[in-house]
Enzyme design. Structure first.
Site, PDB file in Angstrom:
ATOM      1  N   ARG A 154      20.863  48.400  26.556  1.00 54.49           N
ATOM      2  CA  ARG A 154      20.227  47.309  27.699  1.00 54.49           C
ATOM      3  C   ARG A 154      18.578  47.297  27.977  1.00 54.49           C
ATOM      4  O   ARG A 154      17.741  46.388  27.873  1.00 54.49           O
ATOM      5  CB  ARG A 154      20.730  47.775  28.895  1.00 54.49           C
TER       6      ARG A 154
ATOM      7  N   LYS B  64      16.337  44.376  33.588  1.00 53.83           N
ATOM      8  CA  LYS B  64      16.249  45.572  34.641  1.00 53.83           C
ATOM      9  C   LYS B  64      14.619  45.775  34.740  1.00 53.83           C
ATOM     10  O   LYS B  64      14.359  46.663  34.212  1.00 53.83           O
ATOM     11  CB  LYS B  64      17.137  46.507  34.129  1.00 53.83           C
TER      12      LYS B  64
ATOM     13  N   GLU C 251      25.960  39.933  43.222  1.00 58.50           N
ATOM     14  CA  GLU C 251      25.812  41.301  43.135  1.00 58.50           C
ATOM     15  C   GLU C 251      25.240  41.838  44.363  1.00 58.50           C
ATOM     16  O   GLU C 251      25.010  41.089  45.110  1.00 58.50           O
ATOM     17  CB  GLU C 251      25.266  41.774  42.035  1.00 58.50           C
TER      18      GLU C 251
END
Ligand code: PXG
Length: 299
Positions: free
Chosen positions: A50, A150, A183
Site C-alpha cells: 500500500r 494514505k 468510512e
C-alpha cells in the site's frame, strides 16, 4: 526509544527532521500505521504494498527498495525490544524550498519509523460498542487526491474526529459527495443485515484498509460469508442488525449507536463478537506477519 531516520537510529530527543521538509510545509508525504502482535509485524507485506501504491500515486520515489524498508521496520521494532507495538512509517517528499515544486526537493524523500507501545480502546468498548456520529465534513472526492492514498493530509479526518468527540462519540462517519457512506475518520465500516455482510467499495472513496481485507478473508473462511462491496446510505446502518468498524488500532469493534439511533440490540452483536475472536486468534498466529526475533522468517 530508538527512532529510525534515513538509515540511522536516533534517541527520541534527537530524532528530528528539517522545517524545510515538504512533509512539514505541505503535508507532502505518505504514511502507514502498522501493528506488531506477539513478535510479528502484522501483514507487513500488505502495508508495504500500500505504501508503494500511495508513493506511485503521488509521484514520490521511495528512498530505498521495499525489501530494504521491510528490514528497517523489523530492525526498528527489534532495537526497541517490542513484541506488541504500534509502528508509524512515514515517507516525506524531503527537504525543499518554500515553493510547491517537488523538483526542488533535491535530496529525495525522507523515511522515518517510530515503534511504540500501543494505546487501545478499553476492553469494555469491545463489549458495549462504540457511539458514532455522521460528520459534517464530506469525504474527499475521487477527483481529488483519492482517499485510497494514505497521505499526510489528515486534516479532514482530524476535524471529523473532533466533531465526534464534541458529540460524545468515539468515531465519525464520512459521507462522500453522493451521500453514500465511505468510512470513518480512522476506520473502515461494515454492516450486517439478515446474515449478509456489506462494506463500501473502493469507489466510495475509502482507504483500502489492511484490517478490512483481513476481515473480509475471515468472513469467507471462518463464517462462510462473502462480504458484499456496494454503496449504501446511512439508512442501511440505522436499519442494520450489527455495525462494526475495522482498523489497525481498533482491530474489529462494534458500533451500537449512530446519530442517536440504537443499532440492533445496542451491544456488540454475535457476528461481530465472533469476528473479534477470529481476528485476535489470527493476529497472534504465526501466519499473520513478519517475524522480528526469529532468525528464520515464517510468513
Ligand atoms: N480509514 C482511514 C481513513 C484510516 O486512517 C483505516 C481506514 C483502516 O485501515 P487499516 O489499514 O489500519 O486497517 C485507517 C487507518 C490512529 C490510527 O492512530 C489510524 C489508522 C491506523 C492506525 C492508527 O488513529 N487508520
Amino acid at each position: 526509544m530508538k527512532i529510525y531516520i534515513d538509515g540511522e537510529m536516533y534517541d527520541k530527543d534527537d530524532a528530528k527532521i528539517s522545517v524545510f521538509d515538504h512533509g512539514v510545509l505541505y503535508g507532502d508525504g505518505i504514511f502507514e500505521g502498522i501493528r506488531a502482535y506477539n513478535g510479528r509485524i502484522f501483514r507487513l507485506d500488505d502495508h508495504l504494498k500500500r505504501l508503494q501504491d500511495s508513493a506511485n500515486s503521488i509521484l514520490l520515489k521511495l528512498p530505498m527498495s521495499i525489501k530494504e524498508i521491510e528490514k528497517a521496520v523489523v530492525e526498528t521494532v527489534r532495537q526497541n525490544g517490542l513484541r506488541d507495538a504500534y509502528i508509524r512509517l512515514v515517507v516525506t517528499r524531503g527537504v525543499g524550498d518554500l515553493g510547491l515544486d517537488m523538483r526542488k526537493c533535491k535530496k529525495g524523500s525522507t523515511l522515518f519509523i517510530i515503534a511504540d507501545k500501543i494505546e487501545l480502546y478499553p476492553e469494555e468498548f469491545y463489549e458495549k460498542g462504540l457511539t458514532l456520529v455522521t460528520s459534517t465534513i464530506r469525504q474527499k472526492g475521487l477527483d481529488q487526491v483519492t482517499p485510497s492514498v494514505k497521505s499526510l493530509n489528515y486534516l479532514a479526518n482530524i476535524m471529523a474526529r473532533a466533531e465526534a468527540t464534541a458529540a460524545g462519540a468515539q468515531e465519525a462517519i464520512l459521507l462522500n459527495s453522493t451521500g453514500h457512506v465511505s468510512e470513518c475518520s480512522g476506520d473502515n465500516i461494515f454492516f450486517i443485515k439478515d446474515g449478509k455482510i456489506f462494506t463500501p467499495p473502493t469507489s466510495a472513496g475509502i482507504l483500502v484498509g489492511i484490517t478490512r481485507q483481513v476481515v473480509m478473508e475471515l468472513c469467507e473462511k471462518k463464517l462462510g460469508v462473502k462480504v458484499i462491496e456496494r454503496n449504501f446510505p446511512r439508512y442501511d446502518l440505522y436499519a442494520a442488525d450489527e455495525v462494526f468498524l475495522t482498523g489497525t488500532g481498533a482491530e474489529v469493534i462494534a458500533a451500537v449507536k449512530i446519530d442517536g439511533r440504537i443499532i440492533g440490540k445496542g451491544v456488540a452483536g454475535p457476528t461481530t463478537r465472533e469476528l473479534v475472536k477470529h481476528f485476535r486468534e489470527y493476529a497472534n498466529s504465526a501466519a499473520s506477519g513478519t517475524a522480528v526475533y526469529e532468525a528464520v522468517k515464517t510468513k
